[in-house]
Design a protein around this motif. Structure first.
Motif, PDB file in Angstrom:
ATOM      1  N   ALA A   1      89.811 -59.562 -24.459  1.00 32.08           N
ATOM      2  CA  ALA A   1      89.120 -58.931 -25.583  1.00 32.08           C
ATOM      3  C   ALA A   1      89.838 -57.653 -26.012  1.00 32.08           C
ATOM      4  O   ALA A   1      90.039 -57.409 -27.214  1.00 32.08           O
ATOM      5  CB  ALA A   1      87.672 -58.634 -25.193  1.00 32.08           C
TER       6      ALA A   1
ATOM      7  N   PHE B   1      80.982 -60.768 -28.526  1.00 30.41           N
ATOM      8  CA  PHE B   1      82.414 -60.833 -28.860  1.00 30.41           C
ATOM      9  C   PHE B   1      83.074 -62.002 -28.144  1.00 30.41           C
ATOM     10  O   PHE B   1      83.800 -62.793 -28.758  1.00 30.41           O
ATOM     11  CB  PHE B   1      83.100 -59.517 -28.491  1.00 30.41           C
ATOM     12  N   LEU B   2      82.842 -62.105 -26.837  1.00 28.30           N
ATOM     13  CA  LEU B   2      83.464 -63.177 -26.065  1.00 28.30           C
ATOM     14  C   LEU B   2      82.989 -64.547 -26.536  1.00 28.30           C
ATOM     15  O   LEU B   2      83.781 -65.491 -26.627  1.00 28.30           O
ATOM     16  CB  LEU B   2      83.163 -62.997 -24.581  1.00 28.30           C
TER      17      LEU B   2
ATOM     18  N   ARG C   1      84.598 -65.141 -30.189  1.00 25.54           N
ATOM     19  CA  ARG C   1      86.051 -65.116 -30.320  1.00 25.54           C
ATOM     20  C   ARG C   1      86.772 -66.004 -29.306  1.00 25.54           C
ATOM     21  O   ARG C   1      87.913 -66.402 -29.534  1.00 25.54           O
ATOM     22  CB  ARG C   1      86.549 -63.671 -30.173  1.00 25.54           C
TER      23      ARG C   1
ATOM     24  N   SER D   1      84.559 -52.888 -31.393  1.00 24.40           N
ATOM     25  CA  SER D   1      84.198 -54.079 -32.166  1.00 24.40           C
ATOM     26  C   SER D   1      82.852 -53.942 -32.858  1.00 24.40           C
ATOM     27  O   SER D   1      82.566 -54.670 -33.819  1.00 24.40           O
ATOM     28  CB  SER D   1      84.172 -55.303 -31.258  1.00 24.40           C
TER      29      SER D   1
ATOM     30  N   THR E   1      87.737 -59.875 -20.152  1.00 21.60           N
ATOM     31  CA  THR E   1      87.568 -58.527 -20.690  1.00 21.60           C
ATOM     32  C   THR E   1      88.902 -57.989 -21.179  1.00 21.60           C
ATOM     33  O   THR E   1      88.985 -57.379 -22.258  1.00 21.60           O
ATOM     34  CB  THR E   1      86.977 -57.606 -19.611  1.00 21.60           C
TER      35      THR E   1
ATOM     36  N   ALA F   1      85.557 -52.153 -25.592  1.00 27.81           N
ATOM     37  CA  ALA F   1      85.539 -53.294 -26.508  1.00 27.81           C
ATOM     38  C   ALA F   1      84.282 -53.268 -27.380  1.00 27.81           C
ATOM     39  O   ALA F   1      84.345 -53.576 -28.582  1.00 27.81           O
ATOM     40  CB  ALA F   1      85.630 -54.601 -25.730  1.00 27.81           C
TER      41      ALA F   1
END
Length: 533
Positions: free
Chosen positions: A73, A181-182, A185, A174, A70, A170
């Motif tokens: 990110a 996202f995780l 990315r 985003s 986290t 986040a």
């Protein structure tokens, strides 16, 4: 570094031997050297019901080991100019309460925000981890708070709220779920194909080990129903965490700066160090600096332990709630470090007869906090604060400390009835021994209410003692036993899924001596006021 891998493998095999060949849950341990997973052994069953052994592909809930992802990110978004980590967190989450103090995004990452822990907020309302709640219940609990544990940046106190909020920041910035996202990315680029965020604990996940607790007869499935997010929502494996460990050296995702920023310390204003970097804990061990984090969730325990200067990492994960991956990870690390130049021996503990004299209950007048110091059958001292028990180790100066805990608690004996306790930010106090078994204050039986917890506590006689029943925002709880400590100091016992917790409380009185309320301290939610109604 030249390692005898056969020897390391045999040492790991010996550590796991007590859990091998049994119809019981167990553990897996991996040793990484130079970015390669060079030793990986497992013992025990991923599923008792189906007789499935833990294997290389088995996944587990890694709980708070998720926090570093986290933070990664957040740092990646900050690098792109989308987040200012020194900005007020309310810039991105305007629904957060205005407590009169600025809590920055950086405060959240370093666990110095002072924001009370959402799990403790729910606990005071009667909801343990096995009670189904919604993500919005957790956020609403944080948003009800009008006070902080301390002024932001001045102290360290572990709080899951910080990382739930970071995950939501986040997402807001985003424009996509944290899980997406995780995955896009970090996980997909690194080939971490077994790692994913699972906010619902009811979602079926491939190769996921079942979490168990020891029971009177065998084992029981560990109950858990809270939703998970940036504070602990990842499922992963030793193989995948080894890939992440390699990235912290190579910088393939995020660049070389990412590991530096994740491990950047933030000293306190008085110059005292803060062990908590950004989702990772910085601690010395046997003369080397370690970078680590543990994870604890019903039926699951994880330890992610790096020694960057030696190019070694140990990853230990269990689906057995009675095991200690933290301790076993350090024993595996010992096998790696033994005999290398610059490695210090572990300081010896004081003699058992001295530790037996130290055992007992102690009380801090200022904070109305208590600690129970005990001794295992093997002669290892233990500290229990608010019910959480950790094993202590010796320091070279004769003090005892909790080296494998998310909290800081170091004890120096000062005679038969007093100890000096050092906690975070170099905070030191003299705690004195109390006998326990004190009478409860007269007139305590009543109903008490906290707006911040949205919880109504009713303390009333039940049988031969006073007990507390709770009406909270999502459920009812209790009865909780109420125990006298000394004078107006109480201990309220709160049975839990992970451990048998307690809350320390001080009776509040008017000028005429009448009881007007309670001031309650949990391990991660302090100075909570309950008014008598």
């Amino acid at each position: 570094m030249d390692l005898d891998l056969t020897l390391i493998d045999r040492r790991v095999e010996r550590l796991l031997a007590p859990y091998a060949g049994k119809a019981a849950p167990g553990m897996t341990i991996g040793v990484v050297r130079g970015g390669e997973l060079v030793v990986h052994r497992s013992a025990g069953l991923a599923s008792i019901e189906h007789g499935v052994p833990i294997g290389p592909a088995t996944t587990f809930r890694i709980a708070s080991v998720s926090k570093q992802f986290t933070c990664a990110a957040i740092l990646m978004l900050a690098r792109e100019g989308k987040i200012d980590i020194e900005a007020n967190a309310r810039t991105y989450l305007p629904e957060l309460p205005d407590t009169g103090a600025v809590v920055t995004v950086a405060h959240l990452m370093h666990n110095v925000s002072g924001i009370r822990d959402m799990l403790e907020i729910m606990r005071q309302g009667g909801a343990d981890l096995g009670v189904p709640v919604r993500p919005e219940d957790l956020l609403e609990g944080v948003c009800r708070q009008r006070g902080l544990n301390f002024a932001p940046g001045t102290r360290y106190l572990y709080s899951n709220s910080n990382f739930m909020l970071l995950g939501r920041i986040a997402e807001r910035v985003s424009g996509q779920p944290l899980a997406a996202f995780l995955e896009q990315r970090i996980f997909a680029p690194l080939g971490m194909n077994a790692t994913r965020m699972t906010e619902s604990v009811h979602l079926a996940v491939p190769n996921l080990a079942t979490g168990y607790f020891p029971a009177a007869e065998g084992f029981m499935r560990a109950p858990h129903a809270f939703p998970l997010h940036g504070e602990g929502g990842l499922v992963s494996s030793v193989q995948d965490l080894a890939l992440w460990d390699r990235n912290l050296t190579t910088g393939r995702v995020g660049g070389d700066w990412l590991a530096t920023e994740l491990t950047r310390p933030a000293p306190f204003p008085d110059g005292a160090p803060n062990i908590y970097a950004r989702g990772l804990i910085l601690r010395p061990y046997r003369g080397v600096e370690t970078v680590s984090h543990g994870g604890l969730w019903p039926g699951y325990k994880t330890e992610f332990l790096r020694v960057p200067s030696r190019g070694v990492t140990v990853i230990a994960i269990a689906n057995h709630g009675g095991l200690n991956p933290n301790l076993l990870a350090h024993r595996a690390l010992d096998a790696v470090l033994e005999g290398l130049p610059g490695i210090h021996p572990l300081p010896a503990l004081p003699p058992k007869r001295e530790l037996e004299k130290l055992a007992g209950r102690y009380f801090d007048e200022e904070s109305a906090s208590t600690v129970d110091i005990g001794l295992t059958p093997e002669g290892v001292p233990t500290f229990a604060t608010n019910g959480m028990v950790v094993e202590a180790e010796g320091l070279a100066d004769g003090r005892l400390t909790s080296p494998r805990s998310s909290s800081l608690f170091t004890v120096r004996p000062l005679g038969p009835d007093r100890i000096e306790v050092e906690q975070d930010a170099g905070h030191r106090r003299i705690w004195r021994r109390v006998a326990g078994g004190a009478a409860l204050p007269e007139g305590l039986a009543a109903t008490y209410f906290s707006e911040e917890m949205a919880a109504r506590w009713t303390i009333a006689p039940e049988g031969d003692r006073l007990r507390c029943r709770v009406a909270g925002p999502v459920t009812h709880g209790g009865p909780w036993d109420v125990e006298g400590i000394e004078g107006d100091i109480l201990r309220i016992h709160v049975p839990g899924t992970l451990y048998q917790a307690w809350l320390d409380a001080r009776v509040l009185r008017a000028a005429d001596g009448a009881i007007t309320g309670l001031l309650v301290n949990g391990g991660r939610a302090r100075q909570v006021r309950y008014r008598r109604v």
